[in-house]
Structure formats: structure tokens, C-alpha cells
Design an enzyme around this catalytic site. Structure first.
Site, mmCIF file in Angstrom:
data_model
loop_
_atom_site.group_PDB
_atom_site.id
_atom_site.type_symbol
_atom_site.label_atom_id
_atom_site.label_comp_id
_atom_site.label_asym_id
_atom_site.label_seq_id
_atom_site.Cartn_x
_atom_site.Cartn_y
_atom_site.Cartn_z
ATOM 1 N N GLU A 162 44.224 2.663 -8.890
ATOM 2 C CA GLU A 162 43.365 3.529 -8.015
ATOM 3 C C GLU A 162 43.642 3.982 -6.488
ATOM 4 O O GLU A 162 43.908 4.114 -5.409
ATOM 5 C CB GLU A 162 42.315 1.989 -7.195
ATOM 6 C CG GLU A 162 42.374 2.505 -8.846
ATOM 7 C CD GLU A 162 40.089 1.327 -8.648
ATOM 8 O OE1 GLU A 162 40.336 1.124 -7.278
ATOM 9 O OE2 GLU A 162 39.947 1.075 -9.848
ATOM 10 N N GLU A 350 40.065 -2.803 -15.885
ATOM 11 C CA GLU A 350 38.763 -3.222 -15.146
ATOM 12 C C GLU A 350 37.492 -2.876 -15.508
ATOM 13 O O GLU A 350 37.466 -1.191 -15.367
ATOM 14 C CB GLU A 350 39.151 -3.573 -13.109
ATOM 15 C CG GLU A 350 40.168 -3.407 -12.243
ATOM 16 C CD GLU A 350 39.913 -3.304 -11.074
ATOM 17 O OE1 GLU A 350 39.056 -3.036 -10.403
ATOM 18 O OE2 GLU A 350 40.830 -3.010 -10.586
HETATM 19 C C1 BGC Z 1 39.520 -1.987 -7.411
HETATM 20 C C2 BGC Z 1 39.094 -4.043 -6.886
HETATM 21 C C3 BGC Z 1 37.827 -3.996 -6.859
HETATM 22 C C4 BGC Z 1 37.039 -3.876 -7.344
HETATM 23 C C5 BGC Z 1 35.154 -3.827 -6.984
HETATM 24 C C6 BGC Z 1 38.370 -1.664 -7.743
HETATM 25 O O1 BGC Z 1 37.840 -0.325 -7.199
HETATM 26 O O2 BGC Z 1 40.562 -2.802 -8.393
HETATM 27 O O3 BGC Z 1 39.858 -4.260 -5.841
HETATM 28 O O4 BGC Z 1 37.527 -5.914 -6.277
HETATM 29 O O5 BGC Z 1 37.015 -2.233 -7.751
HETATM 30 O O6 BGC Z 1 35.397 -2.809 -6.269
#
Ligand code: BGC
Length: 444
Positions: A162, A350
Site C-alpha cells: 500500500e 487483504e
Molecule cells: C493495511 C493493514 C491495516 C488494514 C486495516 C490495510 O490498509 O495494509 O496494515 O491494518 O488495512 O486498516
């Protein structure tokens, strides 16, 4: 439907779970420094100990095995491995990651290693960090060390996590460490160095590992979503418009994958007086194997009276504990736009949800809303998987952890962590996710 060998995983990041901030000869990073500085993080929370994964990683791998994970995405704490950011390798850092990799291998879990998930070495920050013209080479050298040491055990390398956040929130809006609010032209320079670093690192890893590993990045992706079926093309345009901020995906991945910045980004760079030698694009242009996406939600867009508008979400639209809207269709339109632009296999590196929850009197964490969230988002992803190449999904996050400026106040985990005792307790959703994995997402 998900393909047969679909990769079901869960993700974490070093600073968010490791703790062990002052173990052995580990160097400090910008988040260690932020933790030690009052006023930046929710209620003065610090990541020094946190989930203490540094000492409890064997237990964590055992829990992953019980979950039935096929893959685990985690990141290397750069300054744990290279205390000064470059040069000397820490024996302790090396030992820690090799032991973790051995545990994963014994558990039959495929390691997906992120090289940089925001915990930038403080020693390099003091030399200007990503603003320093040498910074791409520092990253290349670090990637080389990781490839030499770890590639025998790692199947996938994710170069960076990111840039939208560590550049945008870290250097432009000042919400994340190192909390800078630099002028746009300076942020552009830093972002350009990040891209040069990725290009160099990709080539370095290939040189060391050949085709034995796959390489990608993980992008923060908050797509624009069509409010009505007529708005699909508008949503695509808006998704790929940079709107003079550092949050879009294509500001970074057009240069990496298509060999040039988007037109509107170039116009913005000219306006700010930011220039670079054209030959840089030969270094930045990379052959990546997959496109990693981190998506939690999206914003609906439409046209009203000839104008593009983002209507306020109706009060009935559910919101998570981050106040983010629940928009399962983000996992259909999101990958669709990326697939049609870049034609690379997509991996959800993610996706997940933070909820207000606690351990009930009976000792259980009954997070039914997380199960509902998973059902909804995975149904949308399954629809996408019918139309394009989707190779994997990593739930964020394996365990509750340090949510950056929000400290420990937000809980994304499938596994609850008691930050006083370190005790881990799988939540109800962990059982659901195990079932999803066992049935390859056919019973949603
Ligand atoms: C990030 C994580 C973060 C998650 C939730 C992403 O932007 O890679 O490190 O904890 O989102 O906010």
C-alpha cells in the site's frame, strides 16, 4: 466458483503483531519511534509488545494449522533484519524469520512474504528516507538479502504494501508515521523513488531466484462502484482518476505494469514542477506475476444533472467499527476493473472487518457479523472468479493487532488476543473460515 487450487490464507504485518521491538540488535523503525512519542497513537498505545508474536510465533503457526490455512502472508521488519537499514545483517533477525519459515513448512503452510509493510528503518529515515535519491538502491539491497536468505522457503514475494498509505498517509496527509505533510512535488519524488525501488527489487529477486518465486505488490484499493447499472463505465473512470491525491492504485501500478504514469497524474506532476528522466521508466517497468489487492469497501458513484456525484450512503448501509461501509460488490467490480486494465491474475492480499466485540461471559467471541461480512464479500468474489482469474484470498487479519494510529482499539482478527496475558482465543468466525477453506468456498 473458486478454482481448484485457490489459495486461502490470512495476513498480518510485522509491526502490527511482532512486538520484540528492543530485542537483540534490532534497529528502530518509524513506528517504534511513533510508539515512543506521545499524542500520535490512540490513547498512547504502543506496538513494543503487542501480540508478542516474536516470542509466540510457534503457537500462532499452530493456530494457523488448526484454521486449515493454505498460505500465510506476513512481512519482514526491515530493521530487525538490517538494523541500520543497509549493510550488516542481524543474526537474531535472520534466525527469527528462518525459524518462522521452518514452522510454516512443517505445518504445510505456504509463506507469502511482504518485504515492506510500513515499518521503515529509522536510520534510513534520518538520511531522508524515500526522499533520498539512494533510497531505491537501499530497498533493492534489502530485497536482495531477503531473496538470498529466504527464497528457498518462500513461494511469493510482495514487494511493498500500500504505497497509497505509506506515501499518502505517511508523507502527505501526516496521519501515519513519520507524520509528514510534505509539499506535493516532494511526495511525488518519494513515490517515484518507491517505484524505482520496486523495479530494482523485482529485477534483483529474479536474478537471484529465477522463476522459482512469484512477485507482486499489494495495493490499497477502494474502487468507485456503480450506483446503478448505467454507472459501470463512470465507476471505472473514477476508480482510475487520481484527483490530485496519492490514494489511487494506478498512480503506482500504471508505471510498474504499463510503463508510464496516468495522463492526469502527469499533468499534476507538471503543475507541481516535478520531473524525472524518461529512462527511469525502464527501471520501473516490471514483470509482476500477480496483482495484489487490499479492499475493504468502495464508494458508489453516479451522474446527476450531468455532474459526477458520490451520494451519501443511506443510513441503512451497515458500517464497520472503522466506520467503513459494507459494500460486498467492491469484490466484484473492484477486480473486474483491475483485470480489464492489467490482465494479471488477481490475489486478494487483504480483506476483512473490524467489529466492536469482546469476550462474552462464557469465554467465547460470537462475531456473527464477521461471518455475515465474509459470506457477502466472498459471494461477490466467487462471482468475479467465474469471469476472471482470481487466484487467492487472504483474510485481514489472522489475529487482533496494532491498527496503526488507532492502536489496539480496532479488532480485525479471526483470533482474539488478550493484550495483558497474550492469550489467543479463536473467534466463532475462525470456525466459519475453516469451513470455507474445507469446502473451497462452495457453501457460502
Ligand atoms: C493495511 C493493514 C491495516 C488494514 C486495516 C490495510 O490498509 O495494509 O496494515 O491494518 O488495512 O486498516
Amino acid at each position: 466458483m473458486f478454482k481448484k487450487n485457490f489459495v486461502w490464507g490470512a495476513a498480518t504485518a510485522s509491526y502490527q503483531i511482532e512486538g520484540g521491538a528492543y530485542e537483540a540488535d534490532k534497529g528502530r523503525n518509524v513506528w517504534d519511534v511513533a510508539s515512543a512519542t506521545q499524542g500520535r497513537i490512540f490513547e498512547g498505545h504502543r506496538g513494543d509488545v503487542g501480540c508478542d508474536h516474536y516470542h509466540r510465533f510457534k503457537e500462532d503457526v499452530r493456530l494457523m494449522k488448526e484454521l486449515g490455512l493454505k498460505a500465510y502472508r506476513f512481512s519482514v521488519n526491515w530493521a530487525r533484519l538490517l538494523p541500520e537499514g543497509t549493510g550488516k545483517v542481524s543474526e537474531d533477525g535472520k534466525r527469527f524469520y528462518l525459524e518462522l519459515l521452518r514452522e510454516l513448512k512443517n505445518a504445510g503452510i505456504e509463506p507469502w512474504m511482504t518485504l515492506f509493510h510500513w515499518d521503515y528503518p529509522y536510520a534510513l529515515y534520518q538520511k531522508g528516507g524515500w526522499l533520498n535519491a539512494e533510497s531505491p538502491k537501499w530497498f533493492e539491497a534489502y530485497a536482495g538479502v531477503c531473496a538470498e536468505l529466504f527464497s528457498p522457503y518462500v513461494s511469493h514475494f510482495i514487494l511493498i504494501n500500500e504505497p497509497q498509505c505509506f506515501v499518502g498517509l505517511g508523507l502527505s496527509s501526516g496521519e501515519h508515521a513519520p507524520f509528514l505533510k510534505l509539499p506535493d512535488a516532494e511526495v511525488m519524488r518519494a513515490a517515484h523513488h518507491v517505484l524505482l525501488g520496486c523495479g530494482l527489487a523485482e529485477k534483483k529477486i529474479r536474478k537471484i531466484c529465477g522463476s522459482s518465486v512469484k512477485i507482486g505488490t499489494a495495493q490499497a484499493y477502494w474502487p468507485a462502484l456503480p450506483l446503478t447499472e448505467q454507472d459501470v463505465e463512470l465507476a471505472r473512470e473514477e476508480t482510475f482518476a487520481c484527483h490530485k491525491n496519492f490514494g489511487s492504485v494506478n498512480y503506482y501500478t500504471d508505471p510498474l505494469l504499463l510503463g508510464h504514469y496516468p495522463e492526469d497524474a502527469l499533468a499534476w506532476q507538471r503543475e507541481c514542477g516535478f520531473t524525472f528522466p524518461e529512462s527511469d521508466m525502464d527501471i520501473i517497468g516490471s514483470k509482476l506475476d500477480f496483482y495484489g489487492l487490499n479492499t475493504y469497501s468502495g464508494d458508489c458513484v453516479t451522474r446527476e444533472n450531468g455532474k459526477t456525484v458520490y451520494p451519501q450512503p443511506a443510513p441503512t448501509v451497515p458500517r464497520t467499527d472503522m466506520r467503513w461501509t459494507v459494500r460486498p460488490e467492491a469484490l466484484y467490480y473492484g477486480p473486474k476493473f483491475i483485470w480489464e486494465r492489467y490482465h494479471l491474475p488477481i490475489v486478494y492480499t487483504e480483506n476483512g472487518v473490524a467489529l466492536t466485540e469482546w469476550k462474552d461471559l462464557d469465554g467465547k467471541i460470537n462475531d456473527d457479523s464477521r461471518i455475515d461480512f465474509l459470506r457477502r464479500y466472498l459471494r461477490a468474489l466467487s462471482r468475479a472468479a467465474d469471469e476472471m482469474e482470481i487466484d487467492g484470498y487472504f483474510y485481514w487479519s489472522l489475529i487482533d493487532n496494532f491498527e496503526w494510529a488507532e492502536g489496539f482499539s480496532k479488532k480485525f482478527g479471526l483470533i482474539h488476543v488478550d493484550y495483558e496475558t497474550g492469550e489467543r482465543t479463536p473467534k466463532k468466525s475462525a470456525g466459519f473460515y475453516r469451513h470455507v477453506i474445507e469446502t473451497n468456498g462452495e457453501d457460502l
